[in-house]
Design a protein around this motif. Sequence first.
Motif, PDB file in Angstrom:
ATOM      1  N   GLU A 266      75.786   8.173  57.934  1.00 27.49           N
ATOM      2  CA  GLU A 266      75.058   9.066  57.030  1.00 27.49           C
ATOM      3  C   GLU A 266      74.072   8.276  56.176  1.00 27.49           C
ATOM      4  O   GLU A 266      72.958   8.721  55.927  1.00 27.49           O
TER       5      GLU A 266
ATOM      6  N   ARG B  99      71.091   7.535  58.362  1.00 27.55           N
ATOM      7  CA  ARG B  99      70.299   8.754  58.569  1.00 27.55           C
ATOM      8  C   ARG B  99      69.456   9.079  57.340  1.00 27.55           C
ATOM      9  O   ARG B  99      68.265   9.356  57.436  1.00 27.55           O
ATOM     10  N   ALA B 100      70.077   9.029  56.173  1.00 24.06           N
ATOM     11  CA  ALA B 100      69.361   9.357  54.941  1.00 24.06           C
ATOM     12  C   ALA B 100      68.223   8.376  54.675  1.00 24.06           C
ATOM     13  O   ALA B 100      67.131   8.777  54.247  1.00 24.06           O
ATOM     14  N   GLU B 101      68.459   7.104  54.930  1.00 23.62           N
ATOM     15  CA  GLU B 101      67.416   6.093  54.704  1.00 23.62           C
ATOM     16  C   GLU B 101      66.231   6.291  55.641  1.00 23.62           C
ATOM     17  O   GLU B 101      65.077   6.268  55.218  1.00 23.62           O
ATOM     18  N   VAL B 102      66.513   6.513  56.914  1.00 23.61           N
ATOM     19  CA  VAL B 102      65.422   6.712  57.880  1.00 23.61           C
ATOM     20  C   VAL B 102      64.679   8.009  57.572  1.00 23.61           C
ATOM     21  O   VAL B 102      63.447   8.051  57.629  1.00 23.61           O
ATOM     22  N   GLU B 103      65.411   9.047  57.213  1.00 23.47           N
ATOM     23  CA  GLU B 103      64.785  10.324  56.870  1.00 23.47           C
ATOM     24  C   GLU B 103      63.917  10.206  55.613  1.00 23.47           C
ATOM     25  O   GLU B 103      62.871  10.854  55.510  1.00 23.47           O
ATOM     26  N   ALA B 104      64.335   9.385  54.665  1.00 26.54           N
ATOM     27  CA  ALA B 104      63.571   9.210  53.425  1.00 26.54           C
ATOM     28  C   ALA B 104      62.272   8.425  53.649  1.00 26.54           C
ATOM     29  O   ALA B 104      61.370   8.471  52.805  1.00 26.54           O
ATOM     30  N   HIS B 105      62.187   7.725  54.776  1.00 23.91           N
ATOM     31  CA  HIS B 105      61.004   6.898  55.082  1.00 23.91           C
ATOM     32  C   HIS B 105      60.554   7.177  56.514  1.00 23.91           C
ATOM     33  O   HIS B 105      60.608   6.282  57.372  1.00 23.91           O
ATOM     34  N   PRO B 106      60.082   8.390  56.785  1.00 27.20           N
ATOM     35  CA  PRO B 106      59.745   8.766  58.161  1.00 27.20           C
ATOM     36  C   PRO B 106      58.650   7.881  58.754  1.00 27.20           C
ATOM     37  O   PRO B 106      57.661   7.574  58.104  1.00 27.20           O
TER      38      PRO B 106
ATOM     39  N   TYR C 274      60.464   2.868  60.249  1.00 27.13           N
ATOM     40  CA  TYR C 274      61.386   1.966  60.927  1.00 27.13           C
ATOM     41  C   TYR C 274      61.150   1.918  62.430  1.00 27.13           C
ATOM     42  O   TYR C 274      60.955   2.948  63.069  1.00 27.13           O
TER      43      TYR C 274
ATOM     44  N   ARG D 254      71.995   9.724  65.285  1.00 33.36           N
ATOM     45  CA  ARG D 254      71.523  10.355  64.040  1.00 33.36           C
ATOM     46  C   ARG D 254      70.097   9.981  63.668  1.00 33.36           C
ATOM     47  O   ARG D 254      69.404  10.775  63.032  1.00 33.36           O
ATOM     48  N   VAL D 255      69.673   8.763  63.998  1.00 35.49           N
ATOM     49  CA  VAL D 255      68.347   8.328  63.543  1.00 35.49           C
ATOM     50  C   VAL D 255      67.292   8.376  64.642  1.00 35.49           C
ATOM     51  O   VAL D 255      66.104   8.328  64.353  1.00 35.49           O
TER      52      VAL D 255
END
Length: 169
Positions: A87, A90-97, A100, A127-128
């Motif tokens: 999680e 997922r949250a980190e990658v989602e916060a920086h679309p 990465y 997830r990512v």
Amino acid sequence: MALQLIVAHQTAESPELITHLREVIADDPAAEFVLLVPATPARELRTGETGRGQAIAGIRGGSAAALLRAAGAHVRRVEVGDRDPAEAARAEVEAHPGEYAGVIVVTLPPGFSRWLRRDLPHQVASRVGLPVRHVVAHSSGGEPIPAGLEHGLSRTGALQEFLQETQWR
């Protein structure tokens, strides 16, 4: 330049991670890294830490970032994430679309790793939606994090640098 997300906790200061990052840098000298340390509860850690998971993760992240930078890695920032490492990733990658290029998941060996029992590398990949490299660390590389700020880095500028640059969630 490729930005890689490193997901690690007890293994964030391991020689195996340093060796892997040096290989990445040899292929891409402009590679940068973000270190994500999940806020794992102390009772789930194998290294004998005591205290709150978020505080332990923050100190571990600061210590590891200083070591990785000294080894030649460009650590852009350190994040303390959700206690669930999948999680948190997922949250980190989602916060920086779009930032990465991939994820590096660092675990203890099979038989010792709770993350491997959960099949974390595959969970993160699903997830990512990014390539995931798995690094097995045979030692944690770091000292246990005691409660409070008695860690060795508290007597150096590295902890203060970490606390200033870390974005707490």
